[in-house]
Each structure stands twice: as structure tokens, then as C-alpha cells.
Design an enzyme around this catalytic site. Structure first.
Site, PDB file in Angstrom:
ATOM      1  N   ASP A 114       4.135   5.444  -1.240  1.00 13.39           N
ATOM      2  CA  ASP A 114       3.420   4.414  -1.994  1.00 13.39           C
ATOM      3  C   ASP A 114       3.430   4.633  -3.500  1.00 13.39           C
ATOM      4  O   ASP A 114       2.903   3.798  -4.246  1.00 13.39           O
ATOM      5  CB  ASP A 114       1.969   4.318  -1.506  1.00 13.39           C
ATOM      6  CG  ASP A 114       1.875   3.636  -0.156  1.00 13.39           C
ATOM      7  OD1 ASP A 114       2.619   2.662   0.056  1.00 13.39           O
ATOM      8  OD2 ASP A 114       1.068   4.070   0.684  1.00 13.39           O
ATOM      9  N   ASP A 175       7.510  -1.416   4.288  1.00 14.06           N
ATOM     10  CA  ASP A 175       6.836  -1.486   2.986  1.00 14.06           C
ATOM     11  C   ASP A 175       7.566  -0.651   1.939  1.00 14.06           C
ATOM     12  O   ASP A 175       7.529  -0.935   0.744  1.00 14.06           O
ATOM     13  CB  ASP A 175       5.395  -0.967   3.092  1.00 14.06           C
ATOM     14  CG  ASP A 175       4.760  -1.173   4.455  1.00 14.06           C
ATOM     15  OD1 ASP A 175       5.503  -1.282   5.452  1.00 14.06           O
ATOM     16  OD2 ASP A 175       3.536  -1.194   4.534  1.00 14.06           O
TER      17      ASP A 175
HETATM   18  N1  GLY Z   1       1.730  -0.983   2.660  1.00 13.80           N
HETATM   19  C1  GLY Z   1       0.701  -1.221   3.598  1.00 13.80           C
HETATM   20  C2  GLY Z   1       0.507  -2.640   3.961  1.00 13.80           C
HETATM   21  O1  GLY Z   1       1.279  -3.506   3.689  1.00 13.80           O
HETATM   22  O2  GLY Z   1      -0.507  -2.901   4.567  1.00 13.80           O
END
Ligand code: GLY
Length: 395
Positions: A114, A175
Site C-alpha cells: 500500500d 489493488d
Molecule cells: N486496497 C483495499 C481495498 O480496495 O479495499
């Protein structure tokens, strides 16, 4: 401040000479909401950032900035977009403070993938709008940190080190596609050229193992970390291992479109179109997805405004790469944004730009909430539409 006064005079002039038109009306709403949020935040502590608003609440739930809080880059990103729109130097100063509260990430070992969301939504926009070289340096350091999660035997970044025992190996989630943007950008802006090779390798493997033949996505692909072999693909935040989780598909659409921006590799462009076309074909008439396209509770299932905002922004970019064939994507994006503006405003209840997003449905978390990343991509998409309408480039 001068730029902000010009903005206010412009808004006043528009209201005297006739109504401002979409998306400016929506952007004016966003600017007003951002000021409501700023007014309710503790001005002296920029390590507390807005995360979500529950359906029965009127105020932001704030989370403390830390390496585990993956959404902490979105609020500074919203502030940078607001500064870009209004020119308000008060907002720019707040954007600087909230951005700089994330500097520690550039010299902290990687917690997970992230880092791109955290540092590129904040510092990326900060550098784009200020050209302050200290911001570029933070991005370059963080890109190197993100690259430490790359496993060359697999060819992808390890998205969630903490989930290795539960998932059974090196895991790569959809993601993670978004976080390749920071790697590509760093490689072009003074960083190691190897960062772009990592991003390409990751995108190629994601294309191969995080998608089914019809273009629908799996949230997670799991690999053997030693020999790189693919073990399995499954969901985590979606309805089932065979379903299409709306935000996962959205991250893919945004991610592969962005990969084309940096590489001009037409495989990425064609793939972005393929997965977009499936998404558009399966959407409800109003253009806003249910949280998962295959939840049997549809039409009683919750929506996900965040996925709609991510896709709208991505489609505006995609439309610019396709000549006349891009019109369908630009039209679809504008329809989504108009629907969000009409029926998904936080409005008078709360200061979020949008409501009705779904975070982690299987975990019972953030269902039908306002969530900060929906606001980030919504503001971005409105600004993109405005630039396209004015005949300006997207970036
Ligand atoms: N990256 C986590 C989500 O999209 O919930």
C-alpha cells in the site's frame, strides 16, 4: 490566496451570467465539503486523518497515521486536488502538513504494497503541483522501499507479507496494480530504471493469474515463493472465488490503463479495454456497481460508490488513448459522475463528498459507508473531466 479570490470571483461571475455547468457544479460542491471537513479536524494534529463515516453518523471517523493505515494518503490527496481546483493557499498549506506527516514511510521498512496509495496520492500530487524537490526525493526513496517486496522468482510484489501463512504463499492482489504507478514514475524521474522492469513484470503476471478468460478478476493470486509457480487464485474481499468484486475490477481497469500511459505497450491498452468492456456490460443501468457483481442479494445488495469513482477516473484516461473509439468510455465516465453527483452526495448529512461505498463486505466492515478513497478518486475524475472538456491534457 490571490488565486482563490480569482476562483471565488469566477464562481460569482458564473452565478450572475448563468448557472455553472457540470462538472464545475460538482467541483464547487466538493470544495465546500472539503472546507467542512477541514473545519472539523483537529488543526494541530495532522497525524489524524479522515477514514470513513458510518451510515448513522455525521462526522468523520479519524485514524492515526501509521504504516498499517493504508488510507492515510487519500486525505492529503483530496486537499491537493482541492488546491488545484480552487488555488486556495490555506488548503495548500494543510495539504503540505498532512502530506509531510507521511514522510516516515520513506525510511521505514515496507509493511505491505500500500506504499503507493500512501505516498503517491499524497507526495505524487504534492510534487506535481509544487515541483518541490524534497517531495520527489520522498517518492524515490519510497519506491525503492516498495521494490524490496518484489520476488524475482515469482515476478511480482508480495502484496501482504502478513497474509503468507493464511493464504499459503507469496500473494499478489489486484489493488497492487495501482501502486505500480509510483514505480513507473520513479524510474522516469531520477529513480532506478529497474523499478519500471519490476512494474512491468508485476503487471504481466497479474494479467495472467489474477483474471479469468472472460476478463473478470480474482482478488488474490498465490505463488510458491521458492520456485515461483502459481498455486491458486481466489477472493479475499469479494463475494466468492468465482465472483467479480467491483473494486477489484476497478483497480484493474485503472491499473492497466495507467500501465499503458508509462509503457505504450498496446497489450496493456487492449487488456484495459477487455476488462472495462465486461465491467460496463454487467453494470446496473445507473452506472454504479453493487459491491460485487455476483452477490445473489442483488438488487438488495449494497453499492460501491468508490469503485464507480475509480472506474470513472480510469475511463477518462482510457478515452484519451483511443481516438474516436474512446468516446464510449468518456461518455460512460461522465454518466457515472453525474449519477454520483445526483444520488451519492454526503450533502447535508455529512462532509464526505460521496456516501454508499463498501469496504470489506465479507468482514462486515465499512458497508454502505462514506470512505475517503471514494472521495479521492471522485475529485480526481471530476478534475480530469474538466480538463478534457477544456481541451487540456490529462496530466
Ligand atoms: N486496497 C483495499 C481495498 O480496495 O479495499
Amino acid at each position: 490566496m490571490t488565486k482563490f479570490l480569482i476562483f471565488c470571483l469566477g464562481a460569482l461571475a458564473a452565478s450572475c451570467t448563468g448557472s455553472p455547468s457540470f462538472p464545475d457544479t460538482a467541483l464547487d460542491y466538493c470544495a465546500a465539503q472539503v472546507r467542512r471537513t477541514l473545519a472539523e479536524l483537529p488543526a494541530s494534529d495532522c497525524t489524524l486523518t479522515p477514514r470513513n463515516i458510518a451510515p448513522d453518523s455525521t462526522r468523520w471517523h479519524l485514524n492515526r497515521v501509521c504504516k498499517e493505515e493504508w488510507t492515510a494518503g487519500f486525505w492529503p490527496g483530496v486537499l491537493w486536488y482541492d488546491y488545484e481546483y480552487t488555488g486556495d493557499t490555506t488548503v495548500r498549506n494543510a495539504a503540505r502538513r498532512y502530506t509531510e506527516a507521511l514522510e516516515f514511510l520513506s525510511h521505514t521498512p515496507a509493511y505491505d504494497h500500500d506504499l503507493g496509495f500512501l505516498v503517491f496520492c499524497s507526495y505524487g500530487n504534492a510534487y506535481r503541483l509544487t515541483q518541490d524537490d524534497r517531495y520527489r526525493e520522498v517518492i524515490l526513496r519510497t519506491a525503492d522501499t516498495l521494490a524490496t517486496l518484489f520476488n524475482p522468482r515469482v515476478g511480482t510484489i508480495l502484496s501482504w507479507p502478513r497474509e503468507i501463512p493464511a493464504l499459503g504463499g507469496h500473494n499478489t492482489i489486484m489493488d497492487n496494480m495501482i501502486n505500480l504507478e509510483m514505480l513507473f514514475w520513479a524510474a522516469e524521474n531520477g529513480g532506478d530504471s529497474r523499478l519500471a522492469d519490476i512494474a512491468r513484470s508485476h503487471a504481466d503476471k497479474t494479467m495472467q493469474y489474477n483474471f479469468r478468460p472472460d476478463g473478470s478478476s480474482y482478488h488474490v493470486a498465490v505463488y510458491d515463493p521458492e520456485n515461483g509457480g502459481h498455486l491458486l487464485s481466489r477472493t479475499h474481499q469479494g463475494y466468492s472465488d468465482t465472483s467479480m468484486w467491483a473494486r477489484g475490477q476497478a483497480w484493474g481497469i485503472y491499473g492497466f490503463t495507467m500501465c499503458y500511459r508509462f509503457t505504450h505497450d498496446t497489450r496493456y491498452l487492449e487488456f484495459a479495454r477487455k476488462i472495462t468492456d465486461l465491467y460496463l456490460k454487467r453494470l446496473p443501468d445507473d452506472g454504479i456497481p453493487y459491491w460485487d457483481f455476483d452477490d445473489p442479494a442483488i438488487p438488495a445488495a449494497p453499492r460501491d460508490a468508490s469503485a464507480a469513482a475509480v472506474v470513472a477516473s480510469a475511463l477518462l484516461e482510457l478515452s484519451t488513448y483511443l481516438g474516436d473509439e474512446g468516446t464510449v468510455y468518456r461518455t460512460a465516465a461522465e454518466k457515472m459522475l453525474r449519477e454520483l453527483d445526483r444520488n451519492y452526495r454526503g450533502g447535508t448529512r455529512c462532509p464526505a463528498l460521496l456516501v454508499h461505498s463498501t469496504g470489506h463486505h465479507p468482514a462486515g466492515s465499512e458497508i454502505d459507508y462514506a470512505i475517503i478513497y471514494a472521495d479521492y478518486y471522485y475529485y480526481e475524475a471530476l478534475l480530469r473531466l474538466r480538463r478534457l472538456n477544456r481541451g487540456e491534457g490529462l496530466f
